[in-house]
Design an enzyme around this catalytic site. Structure first.
Site, mmCIF file in Angstrom:
data_model
loop_
_atom_site.group_PDB
_atom_site.id
_atom_site.type_symbol
_atom_site.label_atom_id
_atom_site.label_comp_id
_atom_site.label_asym_id
_atom_site.label_seq_id
_atom_site.Cartn_x
_atom_site.Cartn_y
_atom_site.Cartn_z
ATOM 1 N N GLU A 195 -0.191 -10.834 2.864
ATOM 2 C CA GLU A 195 0.433 -9.578 3.291
ATOM 3 C C GLU A 195 -0.542 -8.838 4.193
ATOM 4 O OE1 GLU A 195 1.247 -5.259 3.168
ATOM 5 O OE2 GLU A 195 -0.377 -6.212 2.066
ATOM 6 N N ASP A 227 0.085 7.085 6.826
ATOM 7 C CA ASP A 227 -0.060 5.742 7.373
ATOM 8 C C ASP A 227 -0.048 5.812 8.888
ATOM 9 O OD1 ASP A 227 -0.024 3.941 5.038
ATOM 10 O OD2 ASP A 227 1.930 4.849 4.700
ATOM 11 N N LEU A 228 -0.954 5.074 9.490
ATOM 12 C CA LEU A 228 -1.044 5.074 10.937
ATOM 13 C C LEU A 228 -0.088 4.075 11.570
ATOM 14 C CD1 LEU A 228 -4.931 5.200 11.397
ATOM 15 C CD2 LEU A 228 -3.319 7.103 11.391
ATOM 16 N N TYR A 229 0.442 3.158 10.774
ATOM 17 C CA TYR A 229 1.186 2.059 11.382
ATOM 18 C C TYR A 229 2.595 1.885 10.831
ATOM 19 C CZ TYR A 229 -0.612 -0.353 7.204
ATOM 20 O OH TYR A 229 -0.928 -0.700 5.921
ATOM 21 N N GLN A 230 3.108 2.850 10.093
ATOM 22 C CA GLN A 230 4.427 2.695 9.503
ATOM 23 C C GLN A 230 5.244 3.972 9.655
ATOM 24 O OE1 GLN A 230 3.643 1.568 5.433
ATOM 25 N NE2 GLN A 230 3.360 -0.581 5.959
ATOM 26 N N ASP A 288 -1.854 -8.967 -1.773
ATOM 27 C CA ASP A 288 -1.704 -7.613 -1.259
ATOM 28 C C ASP A 288 -3.006 -7.097 -0.664
ATOM 29 O OD1 ASP A 288 -0.186 -4.938 -1.205
ATOM 30 O OD2 ASP A 288 -1.989 -4.420 -2.328
ATOM 31 N N HIS A 319 -8.324 -3.733 -4.483
ATOM 32 C CA HIS A 319 -8.730 -2.532 -5.207
ATOM 33 C C HIS A 319 -8.125 -2.457 -6.612
ATOM 34 C CE1 HIS A 319 -5.154 -1.582 -2.690
ATOM 35 N NE2 HIS A 319 -4.693 -1.157 -3.853
#
Length: 490
Positions: free
Chosen positions: A234, A341-344, A194, A89
């Site tokens: 990443e 964030d769903l995962y952090q 990234d 992006h």
């Protein structure tokens, strides 16, 4: 090739309070000889966007407030230098997207950006939309009115200020080629890809880590290699994905390691950690903390795929982090902060361990003895605690672990026993010859032993989690040196 020595992860301005030149001075002064390389977090224009530089307005320009490409060249002359290629992006404030907003499809930059129509030309069903994997809740599309009188659904995987690039078309290829060429010409020798797992979108899929994504990573890596640069993928995902990706790029991140070390320290059980270290990629970078939160998804189950930890263990891990940080991490994670964030979990690694100096050194020792090249985040280097003042000011969850330091704070931090102990561990990791040899690991419930062997040189880390004992054993021929991690704090 990247040096097999500990690397620093840092922003130029946040570690020094100044610029790239001040970072170089710090590395050549108080931190002389500590690091073999630097992952310089986004230094592009602007460094202070909505995602701390990961939403570049101009990816090919250094933010003039912190320096120039010449300063990058100077830093890269003495250190391995890693920079982020933000594959997925670009900022909505970029001149390219602003031109699109002004002219719509008449803009010469129209093809650069991805719309819903590009992937779903015949329309998108509810089932197709639900299948799309997104790291944050809500839709991955943002409708935006343009100057041609039409409103278009632009693909925004992360935020509405980060507009996804169409990497399949000539405009997207040219955009990324320009950045790669700029890196190559200015002593950047390692590229971090990234958010690369989201770059390829196809109708009828989850639009994440597809077969075509692997092919794309192959081509991007080959292109960087031809320019003399290595690539690091990443990707936060199921642990098996990291194993698979590792076969396609120069290096990957071992994002499963940080939660597994926490789990071992929280439960006094090393089973999951030992299992992972027996199968983990050897061509990896290891981290405990980064500019992002502490990844959880990397060790847990995904869909019908079992994880290294089960759902109950993941829940216990997260709740223990919250408890150890006096619920500061809860204030910075999920719906409590603007970057959901769903995962952090957003927390310093030091506070995730309850600011326990011994546990922190154990965690770092395991990281340094695990396969791969270790990276230490600047906050972790100084055992920084959660920056609640910055979090309150910005309401950006990740800012809890993105402090602004200066020379006085650094001097005070370097005097702390835990930081002195960490520097000694870094010296051991950087100088012992056995770390270039063969790795093996074994464990029995509450203990583990990580061993490196090269010819007659051997180094072993033995940890007993239940008794909170950790010992480094160095053997060369008939000579043996024992170092207790407790001694490193004295």
């Amino acid at each position: 090739m990247m040096k097999n020595k500990v690397q620093l992860i840092t922003y130029a301005d946040r570690i020094t309070g100044q610029d790239i030149n001040a970072l170089t001075t710090l590395l050549n002064g108080p931190l002389h000889g500590v690091f073999g390389g630097v992952h310089l977090l986004p230094f592009y224009n602007p460094i202070d966007g909505s995602d701390a530089g990961f939403d570049p307005i101009d990816h090919s320009a250094v933010d003039e407030r912190i320096g120039t490409w010449q300063d990058i060249q100077v830093l890269g002359a003495d250190y391995d230098l890693m920079a982020d290629l933000i594959v997925n992006h670009v900022s909505a404030q970029s001149f390219q997207f602003q031109d699109v907003l002004a002219k719509g499809k008449a803009s010469s930059f129209w093809d650069l950006f991805l719309t819903k129509e590009d992937v779903f030309p015949n329309g998108m069903s509810d089932a197709e939309q639900k299948a799309i994997y997104r790291p944050r809740p809500g839709s991955c599309f943002t409708p935006m009115p343009c100057g041609d009188g039409q409103t278009y659904d632009f693909w925004t995987t992360f935020t509405d200020n980060q507009i996804d690039i169409n990497v399949k078309v000539a405009a997207g290829v040219a955009y990324l080629n320009n950045v790669l060429t700029k890196f190559s010409a200015n002593n950047v020798n390692i590229i971090r890809l990234d958010a690369a797992g989201y770059a390829i979108k196809q109708a009828g899929t989850n639009c994440f880590m597809l077969d075509e994504t692997f092919d794309y990573l192959d081509k991007l890596s080959a292109q960087a290699n031809a320019l003399g640069m290595e690539t690091i993928a990443e990707i936060h995902s199921h642990y098996q994905t990291q194993v698979d990706v590792a076969k396609r790029v120069n290096m990957v991140y071992d994002f499963a390691l940080p939660p597994l070390i926490l789990h071992s320290l929280f439960t006094n059980n090393s089973d999951a950690l030992v299992k992972w270290l027996n199968i983990s990629p050897r061509n990896c970078l290891t981290v405990l903390d980064t500019h992002d939160g502490i990844g959880i998804i990397d060790a847990g189950p995904m869909g019908d795929k079992p994880g290294l930890l089960n759902a109950a263990q993941i829940d216990n891990l997260v709740e223990t982090i919250h408890a150890n940080s006096n619920n500061q991490s809860r204030q910075a994670t999920g719906a409590a902060a603007s970057n959901v964030d769903l995962y952090q979990v957003n927390c310093t690694y030091y506070n995730a361990l309850g600011a326990n100096d011994f546990d922190y050194l154990v965690a770092r020792a395991i990281q340094f003895f695990a396969p791969g090249v270790p990276q230490v985040y600047y906050g972790g280097l100084f055992a920084a605690e959660n920056d609640m003042a910055l979090l309150a000011k910005s309401n950006v969850g990740r800012d809890i672990n993105r402090p602004y330091l200066d020379a006085d704070i650094i001097a005070q931090s370097l005097a702390k026993p835990v930081v002195q102990g960490l520097l000694k561990l870094i010296e051991i990791r950087n100088t012992h010859s056995a770390f270039a040899g063969e790795f093996s690991v074994e464990g029995d419930d509450n203990s583990c032993a990580l061993k490196w062997l090269l010819n007659d040189s051997e180094i072993v880390l033995k940890v007993n989690f239940a008794r909170r004992e950790a010992l480094i054993i160095e053997r060369t021929g008939n000579e043996q040196i024992l170092t207790s991690l407790n001694d490193l704090l004295n």
